[in-house]
Scaffold this motif. Structure first.
Motif, PDB file in Angstrom:
ATOM      1  N   LEU A  37       0.828  -1.208   0.000  1.00  0.00           N
ATOM      2  CA  LEU A  37       0.000   0.000   0.000  1.00  0.00           C
ATOM      3  C   LEU A  37       0.864   1.261   0.000  1.00  0.00           C
ATOM      4  O   LEU A  37       0.551   2.234  -0.672  1.00  0.00           O
ATOM      5  N   ASP A  41       0.442   0.182  -4.451  1.00  0.00           N
ATOM      6  CA  ASP A  41      -0.145  -1.012  -5.053  1.00  0.00           C
ATOM      7  C   ASP A  41      -1.487  -1.348  -4.409  1.00  0.00           C
ATOM      8  O   ASP A  41      -1.757  -0.968  -3.276  1.00  0.00           O
ATOM      9  N   ARG A  42      -2.274  -2.105  -5.123  1.00  0.00           N
ATOM     10  CA  ARG A  42      -3.550  -2.621  -4.627  1.00  0.00           C
ATOM     11  C   ARG A  42      -3.297  -4.043  -4.134  1.00  0.00           C
ATOM     12  O   ARG A  42      -2.573  -4.802  -4.763  1.00  0.00           O
ATOM     13  N   GLU A  44      -5.226  -7.533  -3.194  1.00  0.00           N
ATOM     14  CA  GLU A  44      -6.500  -8.237  -3.295  1.00  0.00           C
ATOM     15  C   GLU A  44      -6.361  -9.640  -2.742  1.00  0.00           C
ATOM     16  O   GLU A  44      -5.465 -10.386  -3.133  1.00  0.00           O
ATOM     17  N   SER A  50     -10.306  -6.286  -0.790  1.00  0.00           N
ATOM     18  CA  SER A  50      -9.137  -5.629  -1.368  1.00  0.00           C
ATOM     19  C   SER A  50      -8.811  -4.348  -0.599  1.00  0.00           C
ATOM     20  O   SER A  50      -9.701  -3.668  -0.081  1.00  0.00           O
ATOM     21  N   THR A  52      -6.858  -0.695  -0.900  1.00  0.00           N
ATOM     22  CA  THR A  52      -6.348   0.305  -1.835  1.00  0.00           C
ATOM     23  C   THR A  52      -6.031   1.578  -1.054  1.00  0.00           C
ATOM     24  O   THR A  52      -6.334   1.684   0.134  1.00  0.00           O
ATOM     25  N   ARG A  54      -6.705   5.671  -1.026  1.00  0.00           N
ATOM     26  CA  ARG A  54      -7.541   6.750  -1.553  1.00  0.00           C
ATOM     27  C   ARG A  54      -6.920   8.079  -1.170  1.00  0.00           C
ATOM     28  O   ARG A  54      -6.432   8.246  -0.063  1.00  0.00           O
ATOM     29  N   LYS A  76      -3.202  10.597   1.960  1.00  0.00           N
ATOM     30  CA  LYS A  76      -3.563   9.283   1.456  1.00  0.00           C
ATOM     31  C   LYS A  76      -4.097   8.452   2.618  1.00  0.00           C
ATOM     32  O   LYS A  76      -3.547   8.492   3.710  1.00  0.00           O
TER      33      LYS A  76
END
Length: 94
Positions: A37, A41-42, A44, A50, A52, A54, A76
């Motif tokens: 993170l 990267d994401r 899952e 998942s 992520t 933002r 973030k």
């Protein structure tokens, strides 16, 4: 469930891992998710969800104690979206 309870459950469920080994595994998983993170990267995990990042825009807010106007910079924030299987499992329990 706390992290230490998760370590205990992993250790007792496998029967082959002591608490130190279980703790190493849990820490490695959490460190890997956090590192991914941090790099943008994401992450899952099928059936679970998942993770992520933002972006939150800068904004002007008010300090509730003093009433003073405060500028909050953009930042973030980690975000978790549940997977379908986890959502169904949680909603059918109870």
């Amino acid at each position: 469930m706390t992290k230490s309870e998760l370590i205990e459950r992993l250790s007792s469920t496998t029967g082959e891992l002591n608490k130190k080994e279980a703790e190493l595994i849990i820490n490695t998983i959490f460190d890997s998710i956090g590192g991914a993170l941090a790099e943008g990267d994401r992450v899952e995990i099928r059936g679970f969800g998942s993770f992520t990042i933002r972006e939150r825009d800068a904004r002007v807010a008010r300090n509730p104690k003093s009433g003073e106007v405060v500028s909050i910079p953009n930042k973030k924030t980690p975000f978790f979206k549940t997977g379908k299987e986890l959502r169904l499992r949680v909603n059918t329990q109870g």
